[in-house]
Design an enzyme around this catalytic site. Structure first.
Site: not given
Length: 546
Positions: A133, A208, A232
């Site tokens: 990420k 996210s 997330s």
């Protein structure tokens, strides 16, 4: 800064596009039309990927690692295959934020040379490409976390988790897109734009960690690492039908990652793997914890990956929460939960009802923790380039929130502790092993319409271990019909909006995930219990049908 945020964003997007080598750019004549919703079949159907590339990128981590360790597969070949597929994924669903293809191939060649010279793999992840990420710092690369103000501000060090994975033999090749400040349940920001779901580009891949979930769902990563502060990891896993675990704080190292709200620790951000199989999730977890991360991150807990003994009877006592009292799950999620409960009962497991009485309080605490600074940290970062606040964030961070005093912040922590104690007492009084509930109200939802993180966020406040897992149930538009809004009495205005938004035609065929919740620091037990649940549902941890 002299450049406007629009100019900064445009240059960054162009640099990202230019970083894809010509040989990995989809030929114009093969590019799926924008009207094509599902692009997951593109690698197999286009004829653009070789047979070997498809075999490599179609394999699980558990299948790849023995072949990499023995030399049956070279790390260079595996890395090139995933680089190409990740490049294709980005061109189709906009899932990347950084590429390091050339460095990845150089690393892979060095790992192959090491194996040839020593006859031994470098470590347990030898030669395996792993995607990260955007907020995981890698030296020399940006970690924008969706802000234009962080463009051109490369990290001067690696995240501790990246150090551990690299020492285990991992190859880093891409970083993936996130929403602004990582605080939206869909992956959209003003720098890179919106990531969409490769299974249906009209719906979200979640947030996210939605860049990760989209990349994995497309087959562009064998395993990715995301983060979770309110859902997330679990939300994007649910939106794309893959596995993830949200551990309790301290099990996996978090040091030297970039935060969207630096210093906010009332609710801890954690990280975890996102995978196609539970077996791969467990393999990753054993590897990271086995590296003794507490020797690198002072906040990591010195707890090895432990053996777990489930009840001697082999039967679990599971609480089921049908809804959280704020938003009823959409029909396919309710059906998947009902079918899972029926099968668990039939297999002899004890099911008890779990009241949603404490859920709203937990979500309210989470919301107050997120804006304890009055939203100032996010607004200050946006103001550095004149970047506008995303409309999804205005209500929460746009200025109506009040910054707490030090005393008020302490009092908020005391409220959190009282809440954690009440939930624990109720859990122990019920004598349950786990809680089974929706991950979100949705299978997925149209881009821009994700509205509720209550099913996940409460367990961040509690710091419980959770797995979001695919049930094998897919949305059936003929069966999963909407509520009759003329007679349905919504639980709240939010619930009314969610039910009105639900369109079975758009999400038809998408996988439905559920969430399995264990107590704090029970990651191992959560994995073992998920194996039991998967077995009841007719699936195996390796991903193949029983």
């Amino acid at each position: 800064m002299t450049s406007t945020w629009e100019t900064i964003s445009a240059k960054k997007r162009q640099a990202l596009a230019d970083s894809i080598p010509a040989e990995w750019r989809i030929p114009t004549e093969l590019m799926p039309p924008e009207s094509q919703d599902d692009v997951t079949g593109f690698p197999e159907q286009s004829g653009w990927f070789t047979k070997d590339e498809l075999a490599i990128t179609g394999a699980t981590v558990s299948e790849l690692l023995p072949k990499l360790a023995s030399g049956e597969l070279s790390s260079e070949a595996v890395t090139r295959a995933f680089c190409k597929r990740a490049a294709a994924a980005h061109q189709l669903v906009n899932c990347l934020s950084e590429t390091l293809f050339e460095a990845a191939i150089t690393t892979a060649k060095a790992l192959d040379a090491h194996l040839a010279k020593t006859g031994k793999p470098l470590g347990p992840l030898h030669g395996l490409p792993i995607s990260l990420k955007d907020n995981f710092n890698l030296k020399g690369l940006d970690s924008t976390v969706g802000f234009t103000s962080h463009v051109g501000d490369p990290a001067s060090y690696d995240a501790v988790l990246a150090e551990i994975l690299r020492e285990a033999g991992a190859v880093f090749y891409v970083k993936t897109n996130v929403p602004t400040a990582m605080m939206i349940a869909e992956s959209v920001n003003n720098t890179f734009g919106r990531t969409v779901n490769p299974q249906n580009r009209r719906v979200t891949s979640g947030g996210s960690s939605g860049g990760e979930s989209a990349l994995i769902a497309f087959g562009g990563s064998p395993i990715g690492v995301g983060t979770d502060i309110g859902g997330s990891l679990r939300i994007p896993a649910a939106c794309t039908g893959i596995f993830t675990i949200k551990p309790s704080f301290g099990r996996f190292p978090t040091l030297r990652c970039r935060s969207g709200m630096p210093g906010q620790e009332a609710v801890a951000s954690i990280n975890g793997p996102m995978t196609q199989t539970l077996a791969d999730l467990e393999l990753y977890s054993r590897t990271v914890v086995g590296a003794e991360p507490w020797r690198k991150d002072p906040r990591s807990l010195p707890i090895p990956w432990r053996p777990v003994s489930l009840p001697a009877s082999g039967k679990l006592k599971i609480g089921v929460m049908w809804d959280d009292g704020m938003a009823l799950p959409t029909p396919p999620v309710t059906r998947a939960l009902r079918e899972a409960v029926d099968k668990l009962k039939a297999a002899g497991h004890e099911i008890v009802e779990w009241s949603s009485e404490d859920q709203a309080r937990g979500l309210e605490l989470l919301g107050r923790m997120f804006v304890a600074d009055g939203g100032e940290a996010i607004r200050n970062e946006l103001e550095r380039t004149g970047e506008p606040m995303r409309p999804e964030m205005v209500d929460q961070y746009g200025g109506s929130a009040k910054s707490l005093t030090g005393l008020e912040y302490w009092q908020l922590h005391a409220e959190r502790q009282d809440y954690q104690k009440k939930y624990l007492d109720r859990w122990l009084a019920a004598g349950i092993d786990a809680l089974l509930c929706p991950t979100t109200p949705y299978s997925s939802v149209e881009n821009g319409k994700f509205r509720h993180v209550g099913y996940t966020g409460v367990y961040n406040v509690l710091d419980y271990s959770c797995i979001s897992f695919p049930t094998g149930v897919r949305v059936d538009q003929a069966v999963d019909v909407p509520q009759d809004l003329a007679t349905y009495k919504p639980l709240s205005d939010l619930d009314k909006e969610i039910q009105q938004d639900y369109d079975p035609k758009i999400v038809n065929g998408l996988m439905v995930n559920l969430q399995l919740v264990a107590q704090r620091l029970e990651e191992e037990k959560c994995v073992e219990m998920c194996k039991v649940v998967l077995g009841v549902l007719g699936q195996s941890p390796s991903g193949s049908k029983l």
